[in-house]
Design a protein around this motif. Structure first.
Motif, PDB file in Angstrom:
ATOM      1  N   LEU A 107       0.818  -1.202   0.000  1.00  0.00           N
ATOM      2  CA  LEU A 107       0.000   0.000   0.000  1.00  0.00           C
ATOM      3  C   LEU A 107       0.856   1.259   0.000  1.00  0.00           C
ATOM      4  CD1 LEU A 107      -2.679  -1.016   2.671  1.00  0.00           C
ATOM      5  CD2 LEU A 107      -2.749  -1.345   0.178  1.00  0.00           C
ATOM      6  N   ASP A 108       0.359   2.286  -0.697  1.00  0.00           N
ATOM      7  CA  ASP A 108       1.036   3.585  -0.647  1.00  0.00           C
ATOM      8  C   ASP A 108       0.508   4.356   0.562  1.00  0.00           C
ATOM      9  OD1 ASP A 108      -1.356   4.951  -1.325  1.00  0.00           O
ATOM     10  OD2 ASP A 108      -0.463   5.950  -3.045  1.00  0.00           O
ATOM     11  N   PRO A 109       1.019   5.565   0.832  1.00  0.00           N
ATOM     12  CA  PRO A 109       0.604   6.292   2.035  1.00  0.00           C
ATOM     13  C   PRO A 109      -0.905   6.569   2.146  1.00  0.00           C
ATOM     14  CG  PRO A 109       2.606   7.253   1.160  1.00  0.00           C
ATOM     15  CD  PRO A 109       2.131   6.241   0.144  1.00  0.00           C
ATOM     16  N   ASP A 110      -1.616   6.609   1.029  1.00  0.00           N
ATOM     17  CA  ASP A 110      -3.057   6.860   1.063  1.00  0.00           C
ATOM     18  C   ASP A 110      -3.884   5.584   1.019  1.00  0.00           C
ATOM     19  OD1 ASP A 110      -3.466   9.849   1.055  1.00  0.00           O
ATOM     20  OD2 ASP A 110      -2.052   9.634  -0.599  1.00  0.00           O
ATOM     21  N   GLY A 111      -3.240   4.430   0.877  1.00  0.00           N
ATOM     22  CA  GLY A 111      -3.961   3.165   0.847  1.00  0.00           C
ATOM     23  C   GLY A 111      -4.205   2.597  -0.535  1.00  0.00           C
TER      24      GLY A 111
END
Length: 155
Positions: free
Chosen positions: A135-139
């Motif tokens: 996942l990236d920082p925003d999901g």
């Protein structure tokens, strides 16, 4: 036909002989860029660039842009409120996959062999390649994969 609208869509101007001005006759269709909505474009674009081993993101208009090797860019734009989470798959070579997987492990980032997140801390070996989801920082669900999925060989 003069420039105008057809079925609610704008039509480009023509040269008087039926050819659209500014368009090549044999235009191919290629993805040029996509926008990833995020809360912090600096953080999100830097995360993707770092994880994939790309050059630092560059500012363009109101975006932070990560350039890929196939002339496609990933453009990050901030959005207030809820963000619709998406999946972005990146085809990488074996050495880049190894580096991505190492960064994931070194940073303690949760990762899975499948998009449903039922196989934690593992990679897959679909179609003779390797893949990993994280996942990236925003999901947003990111995927690094070494082989394209062979649709005609899917179960």
């Amino acid at each position: 036909m003069a420039a105008g609208h057809s079925a609610g869509r704008p039509t480009p101007p023509e040269d008087g002989n039926g050819a659209w001005l500014g368009y090549e006759a044999a235009m191919t269709v290629e993805l040029n860029h996509t926008i990833i909505w995020c809360k912090d474009k600096m953080r999100s674009s830097a995360f993707l660039a770092e994880m994939l081993g790309r050059p630092e993101p560059v500012a363009f208009m109101h975006f932070m842009v990560v350039d890929l090797d196939n002339d496609v860019s990933v453009d990050f734009m901030e959005q207030e409120g809820a963000i619709a989470l998406q999946h972005y798959a990146y085809l990488v070579d074996d050495a880049t996959f190894d580096a991505v997987h190492e960064r994931i492990r070194d940073r303690g980032i949760d990762h899975w062999a499948d998009p449903a997140r039922t196989m934690p801390n593992a990679i897959n070996r679909y179609f003779g390649g390797r893949g990993v989801y994280f996942l990236d920082p925003d999901g947003h669900m990111l995927e690094a994969m070494t082989r394209p999925y062979a649709r005609d060989e899917a179960p």
